[in-house]
Design a protein around this motif. Structure first.
Motif, PDB file in Angstrom:
ATOM      1  N   LEU A  63      78.406  33.698  19.633  1.00  0.00           N
ATOM      2  CA  LEU A  63      79.588  33.171  18.958  1.00  0.00           C
ATOM      3  C   LEU A  63      79.883  31.715  19.304  1.00  0.00           C
ATOM      4  CD1 LEU A  63      81.576  34.098  16.846  1.00  0.00           C
ATOM      5  CD2 LEU A  63      83.108  34.861  18.663  1.00  0.00           C
ATOM      6  N   PRO A  64      79.897  31.318  20.602  1.00  0.00           N
ATOM      7  CA  PRO A  64      80.091  29.889  20.905  1.00  0.00           C
ATOM      8  C   PRO A  64      78.983  29.007  20.336  1.00  0.00           C
ATOM      9  CG  PRO A  64      80.475  31.222  22.860  1.00  0.00           C
ATOM     10  CD  PRO A  64      79.860  32.123  21.839  1.00  0.00           C
ATOM     11  N   SER A  65      77.725  29.496  20.390  1.00  0.00           N
ATOM     12  CA  SER A  65      76.602  28.712  19.855  1.00  0.00           C
ATOM     13  C   SER A  65      76.687  28.607  18.345  1.00  0.00           C
ATOM     14  CB  SER A  65      75.271  29.365  20.251  1.00  0.00           C
ATOM     15  OG  SER A  65      75.137  29.420  21.650  1.00  0.00           O
ATOM     16  N   PHE A  66      77.055  29.706  17.690  1.00  0.00           N
ATOM     17  CA  PHE A  66      77.212  29.713  16.240  1.00  0.00           C
ATOM     18  C   PHE A  66      78.337  28.767  15.815  1.00  0.00           C
ATOM     19  CE2 PHE A  66      79.186  31.611  12.411  1.00  0.00           C
ATOM     20  CZ  PHE A  66      78.087  31.613  11.553  1.00  0.00           C
ATOM     21  N   THR A  67      79.427  28.764  16.572  1.00  0.00           N
ATOM     22  CA  THR A  67      80.571  27.890  16.272  1.00  0.00           C
ATOM     23  C   THR A  67      80.180  26.422  16.335  1.00  0.00           C
ATOM     24  OG1 THR A  67      82.100  29.552  17.166  1.00  0.00           O
ATOM     25  CG2 THR A  67      82.935  27.298  16.957  1.00  0.00           C
ATOM     26  N   ARG A  68      79.334  26.084  17.306  1.00  0.00           N
ATOM     27  CA  ARG A  68      78.954  24.688  17.515  1.00  0.00           C
ATOM     28  C   ARG A  68      77.807  24.220  16.618  1.00  0.00           C
ATOM     29  NH1 ARG A  68      81.002  26.471  22.365  1.00  0.00           N
ATOM     30  NH2 ARG A  68      82.095  24.944  23.656  1.00  0.00           N
ATOM     31  N   SER A  69      77.045  25.171  16.065  1.00  0.00           N
ATOM     32  CA  SER A  69      75.874  24.809  15.261  1.00  0.00           C
ATOM     33  C   SER A  69      76.285  24.165  13.926  1.00  0.00           C
ATOM     34  CB  SER A  69      75.019  26.049  14.991  1.00  0.00           C
ATOM     35  OG  SER A  69      73.914  25.725  14.194  1.00  0.00           O
ATOM     36  N   LYS A  70      75.531  23.134  13.519  1.00  0.00           N
ATOM     37  CA  LYS A  70      75.771  22.470  12.239  1.00  0.00           C
ATOM     38  C   LYS A  70      75.056  23.186  11.084  1.00  0.00           C
ATOM     39  CE  LYS A  70      76.415  17.877  14.298  1.00  0.00           C
ATOM     40  NZ  LYS A  70      75.916  16.481  14.385  1.00  0.00           N
ATOM     41  N   HIS A  71      74.122  24.066  11.434  1.00  0.00           N
ATOM     42  CA  HIS A  71      73.367  24.808  10.419  1.00  0.00           C
ATOM     43  C   HIS A  71      73.526  26.302  10.714  1.00  0.00           C
ATOM     44  CE1 HIS A  71      71.529  20.976   9.267  1.00  0.00           C
ATOM     45  NE2 HIS A  71      71.366  20.754  10.561  1.00  0.00           N
ATOM     46  N   LYS A  72      74.718  26.781  10.512  1.00  0.00           N
ATOM     47  CA  LYS A  72      75.100  28.119  10.956  1.00  0.00           C
ATOM     48  C   LYS A  72      74.258  29.231  10.339  1.00  0.00           C
ATOM     49  CE  LYS A  72      79.944  27.221  12.191  1.00  0.00           C
ATOM     50  NZ  LYS A  72      79.760  25.765  12.328  1.00  0.00           N
ATOM     51  N   ALA A  73      74.004  29.157   9.050  1.00  0.00           N
ATOM     52  CA  ALA A  73      73.280  30.229   8.360  1.00  0.00           C
ATOM     53  C   ALA A  73      71.861  30.379   8.905  1.00  0.00           C
ATOM     54  CB  ALA A  73      73.249  29.957   6.863  1.00  0.00           C
ATOM     55  N   VAL A  74      71.155  29.282   8.998  1.00  0.00           N
ATOM     56  CA  VAL A  74      69.767  29.316   9.477  1.00  0.00           C
ATOM     57  C   VAL A  74      69.724  29.728  10.952  1.00  0.00           C
ATOM     58  CG1 VAL A  74      67.658  27.980   9.794  1.00  0.00           C
ATOM     59  CG2 VAL A  74      69.108  27.565   7.805  1.00  0.00           C
ATOM     60  N   PHE A  75      70.661  29.215  11.727  1.00  0.00           N
ATOM     61  CA  PHE A  75      70.722  29.573  13.147  1.00  0.00           C
ATOM     62  C   PHE A  75      70.953  31.071  13.314  1.00  0.00           C
ATOM     63  CE2 PHE A  75      73.441  30.389  16.874  1.00  0.00           C
ATOM     64  CZ  PHE A  75      72.561  30.010  17.882  1.00  0.00           C
ATOM     65  N   ALA A  76      71.885  31.632  12.542  1.00  0.00           N
ATOM     66  CA  ALA A  76      72.203  33.062  12.639  1.00  0.00           C
ATOM     67  C   ALA A  76      70.992  33.920  12.296  1.00  0.00           C
ATOM     68  CB  ALA A  76      73.374  33.399  11.725  1.00  0.00           C
ATOM     69  N   VAL A  77      70.319  33.574  11.218  1.00  0.00           N
ATOM     70  CA  VAL A  77      69.148  34.342  10.788  1.00  0.00           C
ATOM     71  C   VAL A  77      68.019  34.233  11.801  1.00  0.00           C
ATOM     72  CG1 VAL A  77      67.305  34.399   9.061  1.00  0.00           C
ATOM     73  CG2 VAL A  77      69.695  34.297   8.336  1.00  0.00           C
ATOM     74  N   SER A  78      67.846  33.069  12.376  1.00  0.00           N
ATOM     75  CA  SER A  78      66.809  32.869  13.383  1.00  0.00           C
ATOM     76  C   SER A  78      67.016  33.791  14.586  1.00  0.00           C
ATOM     77  CB  SER A  78      66.798  31.404  13.839  1.00  0.00           C
ATOM     78  OG  SER A  78      65.913  31.222  14.926  1.00  0.00           O
ATOM     79  N   ILE A  79      68.241  33.836  15.085  1.00  0.00           N
ATOM     80  CA  ILE A  79      68.555  34.686  16.238  1.00  0.00           C
ATOM     81  C   ILE A  79      68.417  36.156  15.874  1.00  0.00           C
ATOM     82  CG2 ILE A  79      70.358  35.338  17.888  1.00  0.00           C
ATOM     83  CD1 ILE A  79      69.108  32.520  18.267  1.00  0.00           C
ATOM     84  N   PHE A  80      68.906  36.524  14.696  1.00  0.00           N
ATOM     85  CA  PHE A  80      68.836  37.912  14.250  1.00  0.00           C
ATOM     86  C   PHE A  80      67.385  38.390  14.152  1.00  0.00           C
ATOM     87  CE2 PHE A  80      68.326  40.898  10.694  1.00  0.00           C
ATOM     88  CZ  PHE A  80      69.100  41.955  11.147  1.00  0.00           C
ATOM     89  N   SER A  81      66.537  37.599  13.518  1.00  0.00           N
ATOM     90  CA  SER A  81      65.133  37.982  13.316  1.00  0.00           C
ATOM     91  C   SER A  81      64.401  38.129  14.641  1.00  0.00           C
ATOM     92  CB  SER A  81      64.429  36.950  12.434  1.00  0.00           C
ATOM     93  OG  SER A  81      65.074  36.819  11.198  1.00  0.00           O
ATOM     94  N   LEU A  82      64.652  37.197  15.547  1.00  0.00           N
ATOM     95  CA  LEU A  82      63.984  37.212  16.844  1.00  0.00           C
ATOM     96  C   LEU A  82      64.310  38.481  17.622  1.00  0.00           C
ATOM     97  CD1 LEU A  82      62.393  35.861  19.179  1.00  0.00           C
ATOM     98  CD2 LEU A  82      64.543  34.766  19.849  1.00  0.00           C
ATOM     99  N   PHE A  83      65.589  38.778  17.745  1.00  0.00           N
ATOM    100  CA  PHE A  83      65.985  39.890  18.596  1.00  0.00           C
ATOM    101  C   PHE A  83      65.766  41.246  17.945  1.00  0.00           C
ATOM    102  CE2 PHE A  83      68.109  36.394  20.702  1.00  0.00           C
ATOM    103  CZ  PHE A  83      67.814  36.684  22.030  1.00  0.00           C
ATOM    104  N   LEU A  84      65.866  41.307  16.621  1.00  0.00           N
ATOM    105  CA  LEU A  84      65.593  42.577  15.961  1.00  0.00           C
ATOM    106  C   LEU A  84      64.124  42.960  16.144  1.00  0.00           C
ATOM    107  CD1 LEU A  84      66.612  44.924  14.271  1.00  0.00           C
ATOM    108  CD2 LEU A  84      66.030  43.616  12.212  1.00  0.00           C
TER     109      LEU A  84
END
Length: 469
Positions: A63-84
């Protein structure tokens, strides 16, 4: 703030009520024996990974990293794909090697018992990838200050397990455990469905779809964000692990004790977790997004004002809960569980363990919001060091207390580690800030009201004890 807290609390309360109904049926149909131990062992492993890997570390780092990211959508998907992908791989390993996984959880069991329990471990573990997806969506919903879906969704797992128990009521105990195990997976599917619905209603689907659509094109733009997240995530895993590894350690050591010890720990911990979740976890979830934003904008005054309100809200509720839980432990266990296959002896054992757990309610609960400050400040490494000291304390005292006190000694060791964790967290937060919180009229009011409450409960207990004994 309080609206969010009450939303979370009400949802958690509903989930806990259904959870207690589930435990009531489980205690009545299974009792506290080797069969109930089978299920609690099988459900322990996915719960351990869920609380550390998914809910705790992921939420508080993402959540803090997502809040600070300028490219939220791509960042979220990147983290989701990696951990899933990691979690799916882990789930497959558990499926192919369930005996080894079961041996790690209950090393005190003999080979025949481990062989009997291992299929349930394999089935239950598939709850983890489902609940990871739920947690990821819940983090996005938190960003939008939507808490209700996640707060109420846990009840779907409980409802699924209640249905499994009712359907298997007349069957052999080993079959009941199979029904419960598949009920866990179905509960995870139901939670995922309602979170997908909430994602759509909050208009977050375009963000997720856009993340996948532009992932290859813009993945290079989030390398710094992803690298920073990974650096913070792995210390966060350890920082979030104290209570979870303590519970895992309890199960591991309890497998060396008499049959039913694992179940006694489970039932008493379930009661202990009610006020912890209802008040402490609900409060920390509600204030975490705001604290993260205030600290991101260097507005520490507003952040401390928010923390001050959250601290005193918890101090009152947890103090009363501790007094009530300790003094009325026998009555609570008798009322909730003593029926069917759960006998009076089981109630006595469970109540004593509950007392040892409940002493730690205040430190564990307060530690939730103060450690949340560390994660919002992106001080995951500090939290990890605190967790190391706390877990070390738990291990030492568990080994010291298990022989003279049995399962109750394991609960007391966990409580002592909670006090150590709170002390170290307050040092990291700032003792001066904490003392300034205590310079309030609330301190005298809390001491006075707690004393009066304790006296009232002692009188009440003397009247009702004759009906229980």
């Amino acid at each position: 703030m309080f609206k969010s807290i009450f939303t979370n609390s009400f949802g958690i309360l509903f989930s806990r009520i259904t959870g207690f109904i589930r435990d009531l049926f489980a205690a009545s149909y299974l009792g506290a024996n080797i069969y109930s131990d089978f299920f609690f062992i099988a459900f322990k492993l996915p719960n351990l990974f869920r609380r550390i890997f998914a809910e705790g570390a992921l939420t508080q780092t993402f959540l803090p990293s997502f809040t600070r990211s300028k490219h939220k959508a791509v960042f979220a998907v990147s983290i989701f794909s990696l951990f899933l992908s990691i979690i799916i791989t882990l789930s497959l390993l558990i499926t192919f090697f369930p005996y080894t996984a079961t041996k790690l959880i209950a090393i005190g069991f003999d080979d025949k018992t481990i062989q009997a329990a291992s299929p349930f471990v394999s089935i239950n573990f598939w709850y983890l990838p489902l609940i990871f997806c739920v947690t990821f969506i819940a983090s996005l919903l938190q960003y939008k200050h939507h808490f209700a879906t996640t707060a109420f969704a846990t009840s779907l797992l409980n409802i699924s397990l209640i249905a499994a128990l009712l359907l298997s009521k007349e069957k052999e105990k080993i079959e009941i455990v199979y029904y419960l195990s598949y009920g866990v997976v179905i509960g995870g599917i139901l939670q995922l469905i309602v979170h997908f619905i909430a994602l759509k209603k909050m208009n977050l689907c375009p963000l997720v779809i856009g993340g996948f659509k532009y992932f290859k094109e813009k993945s290079s733009l989030i390398k710094a964000d992803t690298k920073k997240f990974k650096r913070e995530f792995f210390p966060a895993i350890w920082g979030n692990s104290t209570a979870q590894f303590s519970a895992f350690l309890d199960t591991w050591l309890a497998s060396f004790l008499m049959s039913g010890s694992i179940s006694y720990l489970y039932y008493s911990n379930r009661i202990f977790q009610l006020p912890l979740a209802l008040f402490a976890i609900a409060t920390s979830i509600a204030i975490f997004p705001k604290i993260s934003r205030y600290l991101k904008n260097n507005d520490k005054e507003k952040a401390h004002n928010y923390m001050y309100k959250g601290f005193w809200f918890l101090a009152y509720l947890l103090s009363f809960s501790t007094i009530g839980g300790y003094l009325l432990s026998d009555e609570i266990v008798w009322l909730l569980f003593e029926r069917g296959a759960f006998h009076h002896h089981d109630s006595v054992e469970t109540a004593f363990i509950l007392q040892m757990y409940i002493i730690g309610l205040l430190p564990f609960g307060l530690n939730k919001i103060f450690s949340m400050w560390l994660y919002a400040s992106q001080r995951q490494r500090t939290a990890a060091k605190i967790a190391t000291y706390s877990l070390s304390t738990n291990i030492i005292f568990s080994l010291l207390f298990i022989t003279p006190m049995g399962a109750a000694g394991l609960a007391l060791a966990s409580t002592i580690s909670g006090f150590v964790s709170l002390y170290l967290t307050l040092r990291a937060f700032g003792i001066d800030h904490f003392i300034s919180y205590l310079h309030s009229k609330h301190t005298a009011i809390l001491i006075g009201s707690s004393t009066i409450f304790a006296i009232i409960l002692i009188i009440f207990k003397s009247f009702i004890s004759q009906y229980i004994n």
